[in-house]
Design a protein around this motif. Structure first.
Motif, PDB file in Angstrom:
ATOM      1  N   LEU A 187       0.838  -1.187   0.000  1.00 23.76           N
ATOM      2  CA  LEU A 187       0.000   0.000   0.000  1.00 23.76           C
ATOM      3  C   LEU A 187       0.879   1.245   0.000  1.00 23.76           C
ATOM      4  O   LEU A 187       1.961   1.244   0.590  1.00 23.76           O
ATOM      5  CB  LEU A 187      -0.878   0.045   1.245  1.00 23.76           C
ATOM      6  N   VAL A 188       0.406   2.290  -0.663  1.00 26.29           N
ATOM      7  CA  VAL A 188       1.116   3.561  -0.648  1.00 26.29           C
ATOM      8  C   VAL A 188       0.187   4.647  -0.118  1.00 26.29           C
ATOM      9  O   VAL A 188      -1.032   4.569  -0.256  1.00 26.29           O
ATOM     10  CB  VAL A 188       1.634   3.965  -2.045  1.00 26.29           C
ATOM     11  N   ALA A 189       0.787   5.637   0.509  1.00 27.26           N
ATOM     12  CA  ALA A 189       0.088   6.842   0.942  1.00 27.26           C
ATOM     13  C   ALA A 189       0.695   7.993   0.142  1.00 27.26           C
ATOM     14  O   ALA A 189       1.904   8.227   0.207  1.00 27.26           O
ATOM     15  CB  ALA A 189       0.262   7.066   2.437  1.00 27.26           C
ATOM     16  N   ILE A 190      -0.137   8.671  -0.632  1.00 26.59           N
ATOM     17  CA  ILE A 190       0.334   9.714  -1.537  1.00 26.59           C
ATOM     18  C   ILE A 190      -0.240  11.059  -1.125  1.00 26.59           C
ATOM     19  O   ILE A 190      -1.452  11.198  -0.961  1.00 26.59           O
ATOM     20  CB  ILE A 190      -0.089   9.398  -2.991  1.00 26.59           C
ATOM     21  N   GLN A 191       0.658  12.035  -0.952  1.00 21.72           N
ATOM     22  CA  GLN A 191       0.214  13.405  -0.725  1.00 21.72           C
ATOM     23  C   GLN A 191       0.353  14.149  -2.041  1.00 21.72           C
ATOM     24  O   GLN A 191       1.415  14.133  -2.666  1.00 21.72           O
ATOM     25  CB  GLN A 191       1.033  14.101   0.361  1.00 21.72           C
ATOM     26  N   LEU A 192      -0.725  14.791  -2.444  1.00 25.60           N
ATOM     27  CA  LEU A 192      -0.736  15.533  -3.702  1.00 25.60           C
ATOM     28  C   LEU A 192      -0.325  16.980  -3.466  1.00 25.60           C
ATOM     29  O   LEU A 192      -0.451  17.506  -2.353  1.00 25.60           O
ATOM     30  CB  LEU A 192      -2.140  15.482  -4.319  1.00 25.60           C
ATOM     31  N   ASN A 193       0.167  17.626  -4.525  1.00 25.69           N
ATOM     32  CA  ASN A 193       0.463  19.053  -4.451  1.00 25.69           C
ATOM     33  C   ASN A 193      -0.826  19.813  -4.172  1.00 25.69           C
ATOM     34  O   ASN A 193      -1.898  19.404  -4.623  1.00 25.69           O
ATOM     35  CB  ASN A 193       1.070  19.534  -5.770  1.00 25.69           C
ATOM     36  N   PRO A 194      -0.740  20.925  -3.441  1.00 27.63           N
ATOM     37  CA  PRO A 194      -1.965  21.669  -3.123  1.00 27.63           C
ATOM     38  C   PRO A 194      -2.558  22.293  -4.385  1.00 27.63           C
ATOM     39  O   PRO A 194      -1.836  22.726  -5.282  1.00 27.63           O
ATOM     40  CB  PRO A 194      -1.491  22.732  -2.142  1.00 27.63           C
ATOM     41  N   MET A 195      -3.878  22.319  -4.428  1.00 31.91           N
ATOM     42  CA  MET A 195      -4.555  22.914  -5.569  1.00 31.91           C
ATOM     43  C   MET A 195      -4.695  24.433  -5.395  1.00 31.91           C
ATOM     44  O   MET A 195      -4.794  25.164  -6.352  1.00 31.91           O
ATOM     45  CB  MET A 195      -5.924  22.273  -5.758  1.00 31.91           C
ATOM     46  N   TRP A 196      -4.722  24.885  -4.173  1.00 32.45           N
ATOM     47  CA  TRP A 196      -4.832  26.308  -3.878  1.00 32.45           C
ATOM     48  C   TRP A 196      -4.052  26.578  -2.596  1.00 32.45           C
ATOM     49  O   TRP A 196      -3.936  25.741  -1.740  1.00 32.45           O
ATOM     50  CB  TRP A 196      -6.297  26.729  -3.720  1.00 32.45           C
ATOM     51  N   ALA A 204      -8.266   1.553  -4.086  1.00 33.44           N
ATOM     52  CA  ALA A 204      -8.479   1.923  -2.689  1.00 33.44           C
ATOM     53  C   ALA A 204      -8.888   0.694  -1.893  1.00 33.44           C
ATOM     54  O   ALA A 204      -9.277  -0.330  -2.447  1.00 33.44           O
ATOM     55  CB  ALA A 204      -9.559   2.994  -2.595  1.00 33.44           C
ATOM     56  N   GLN A 205      -8.804   0.778  -0.580  1.00 35.17           N
ATOM     57  CA  GLN A 205      -9.134  -0.359   0.278  1.00 35.17           C
ATOM     58  C   GLN A 205     -10.616  -0.705   0.214  1.00 35.17           C
ATOM     59  O   GLN A 205     -11.001  -1.822   0.519  1.00 35.17           O
ATOM     60  CB  GLN A 205      -8.705  -0.087   1.713  1.00 35.17           C
ATOM     61  N   GLY A 239      -3.766   3.608  -1.232  1.00 36.26           N
ATOM     62  CA  GLY A 239      -4.235   2.537  -2.106  1.00 36.26           C
ATOM     63  C   GLY A 239      -3.099   1.655  -2.572  1.00 36.26           C
ATOM     64  O   GLY A 239      -1.929   1.870  -2.251  1.00 36.26           O
ATOM     65  N   LEU A 240      -3.467   0.664  -3.349  1.00 38.61           N
ATOM     66  CA  LEU A 240      -2.536  -0.301  -3.911  1.00 38.61           C
ATOM     67  C   LEU A 240      -2.265   0.094  -5.357  1.00 38.61           C
ATOM     68  O   LEU A 240      -3.196   0.310  -6.129  1.00 38.61           O
ATOM     69  CB  LEU A 240      -3.168  -1.692  -3.844  1.00 38.61           C
ATOM     70  N   ALA A 248      -7.200  -6.463   4.474  1.00 37.48           N
ATOM     71  CA  ALA A 248      -7.134  -5.448   3.425  1.00 37.48           C
ATOM     72  C   ALA A 248      -5.943  -5.731   2.516  1.00 37.48           C
ATOM     73  O   ALA A 248      -4.943  -6.290   2.928  1.00 37.48           O
ATOM     74  CB  ALA A 248      -7.026  -4.061   4.047  1.00 37.48           C
ATOM     75  N   ALA A 249      -6.072  -5.294   1.267  1.00 42.53           N
ATOM     76  CA  ALA A 249      -5.009  -5.536   0.278  1.00 42.53           C
ATOM     77  C   ALA A 249      -3.729  -4.830   0.648  1.00 42.53           C
ATOM     78  O   ALA A 249      -3.702  -3.815   1.223  1.00 42.53           O
ATOM     79  CB  ALA A 249      -5.466  -5.087  -1.084  1.00 42.53           C
TER      80      ALA A 249
END
Length: 129
Positions: A69-78, A102-103, A88-89, A128-129
Motif C-alpha cells: 500500500l502507498v500513501a500519496i500526498q498531492l500538491n496543493p490545488m490552492w 483503494a481499500q 491505495g494499492l 485489506a489488500a
C-alpha cells in the motif's frame, strides 16, 4: 388458491414492532460516523517533504512490485492547504498516470506530476489488500 399465512392480531403480539423506529439509532450512528469522517477529510494536513521525480518513481515501482500500500500526498490545488493522503494499492502506470485501488475497492487515477510525497504504508486490517 389456499393461503397458508396465519395473521396474528396485533394485541396478541409478544413484541410490539415499531417498524423503522427500531433502526433509527443505527442510522443515526452511521450518519454521525460518516459526518465525522467527512469533517476529518476536509481538514488541511501538514505538508510532507517534496520528493524528486526519481524518488517518487522508485517508491511507486517498489510498491507495485511488492504489492504494498502507498500513501500519496498531492500538491496543493490552492494556497498551501494539503488534502489527506490518498491510500491505495498501485495496480498500474501508463502515460504519466498512476492507477490505485483503494481499500474499499474503488479505483483512482492520479497524475504523476501532481504527486508531492509518496510512502509505503501498512493496511489497518489484516484482510485489506
Amino acid at each position: 388458491m389456499i393461503q397458508m399465512a396465519y395473521v396474528v392480531p396485533r394485541e396478541l403480539w409478544l413484541y410490539d414492532d415499531r417498524g423503522m423506529m427500531n433502526w433509527m439509532g443505527w442510522l443515526l450512528s452511521d450518519h454521525s460516523a460518516f459526518m465525522e469522517q467527512a469533517a476529518h477529510n476536509d481538514q488541511p494536513q501538514q505538508a510532507l517533504s517534496a520528493m524528486t521525480d526519481a524518488a517518487i518513481d522508485g517508491t511507486l515501482k517498489q510498491a507495485f512490485e511488492k504489492r504494498q500500500l502507498v500513501a500519496i500526498q498531492l500538491n496543493p490545488m490552492w494556497d498551501t492547504a494539503y488534502l489527506p493522503e490518498v491510500i491505495g494499492l498501485v495496480v498500474g502506470c501508463d502515460d504519466g498516470k498512476v492507477f490505485l485501488q483503494a481499500q474499499d475497492g474503488g479505483m483512482q487515477t492520479l497524475s504523476v506530476t501532481d504527486i508531492r510525497h509518496v510512502r509505503t504504508t501498512q493496511s489497518k486490517h489484516w484482510w485489506a489488500a
